[in-house]
Design an enzyme around this catalytic site. Structure first.
Site, PDB file in Angstrom:
ATOM      1  CE1 TYR A   1      -3.200   7.921   3.309  1.00  0.00           C
ATOM      2  CE2 TYR A   1      -1.176   6.587   4.394  1.00  0.00           C
ATOM      3  CZ  TYR A   1      -2.258   6.645   3.429  1.00  0.00           C
ATOM      4  OH  TYR A   1      -1.999   5.462   2.643  1.00  0.00           O
TER       5      TYR A   1
ATOM      6  N   GLY B   1       0.966  -1.075  -0.035  1.00  0.00           N
ATOM      7  CA  GLY B   1       0.114  -0.225   0.029  1.00  0.00           C
ATOM      8  C   GLY B   1       0.786   0.992  -0.086  1.00  0.00           C
ATOM      9  CB  CYS B   2       0.611   4.259   2.006  1.00  0.00           C
ATOM     10  SG  CYS B   2       1.339   5.819   2.409  1.00  0.00           S
ATOM     11  CG  PHE B   3       5.699   4.948  -1.578  1.00  0.00           C
ATOM     12  CD1 PHE B   3       5.219   5.857  -1.095  1.00  0.00           C
ATOM     13  CD2 PHE B   3       5.889   4.580  -2.993  1.00  0.00           C
ATOM     14  CE1 PHE B   3       5.124   7.044  -1.991  1.00  0.00           C
ATOM     15  CE2 PHE B   3       5.631   5.679  -3.704  1.00  0.00           C
ATOM     16  CZ  PHE B   3       5.526   7.078  -3.149  1.00  0.00           C
TER      17      PHE B   3
ATOM     18  CB  CYS C   1       2.455   2.986   5.771  1.00  0.00           C
ATOM     19  SG  CYS C   1       1.186   4.344   5.977  1.00  0.00           S
TER      20      CYS C   1
END
Length: 190
Positions: A175, A30-32, A34
């Site tokens: 976020y 997912g979100c890099f 994170c």
């Protein structure tokens, strides 16, 4: 002159042996941002770079990857010392930081560019993926949607994505919480 030559050889061979101590792992979760946060704090990991992997476009931009025309996925390149941390240990950390059962993305981020993927570089890493699943007793093998794909390429993301969670901490944590990542991880990995 002789002393300079000896010094050169010492420095050269020291740097060569150091580079042999480094290995790389490529994970998409997912979100890099994170994923950077999840791996940078681990002993033996010297660097985590946000970027793109798995697609066909050379040097894609963030906007191109999001539009879905490149085939790339948000990925992190992890530089690690195998004498300190093993690939298997990195895999275990990967699993507890993703939702392995979501095939449409991760948490609130949906779409191909946010899917979870382990990019393996050789047969040994591919075998260790199976071993990691077996050792993670909480994983339901039949429900796993995370893909296991042979590594082909990696392109670093734009500078403003690197270390985002550190340099924009307030925005990052807003976020993170707003996306529900910690709550879902707690639910999966109780």
């Amino acid at each position: 002159m002789k002393k300079l030559l000896i010094l050169f050889f010492i420095l050269f061979f020291t740097s060569v042996s150091y580079s042999e101590d480094k290995k790389y792992a490529y994970f998409a979760g997912g979100c890099f941002w994170c994923m950077e946060a999840a791996f940078e704090k681990i002993d033996g990991v010297s660097e985590v770079v946000s970027g793109y992997s798995g697609g066909t476009k050379v040097n894609p931009t963030y906007e191109e990857v999001l539009r879905g025309r490149t085939g790339h996925i948000e990925t992190v390149k992890i530089t690690y010392d195998p004498k300190v941390i093993s690939y298997l240990e990195l895999l275990k950390n990967f699993w507890i930081n993703i939702d392995p059962y979501d095939g449409k993305g991760q948490f609130c981020d949906k779409g191909n560019s946010y899917t979870s993927v382990i990019f393996y570089q050789n047969n040994e890493e591919n075998k260790l993926i199976d071993q990691s699943i077996d050792e993670m007793k909480s994983l339901n093998r039949k429900k796993i949607k995370t893909a296991f794909v042979e590594f082909k390429n990696f392109y670093p993301a734009e500078d403003y994505h690197q270390n985002y969670y550190k340099e924009n901490a307030t925005r990052y944590y807003s976020y993170l919480l707003g996306c529900g990542r910690p709550a879902r991880l707690k639910e999966i990995w109780k």
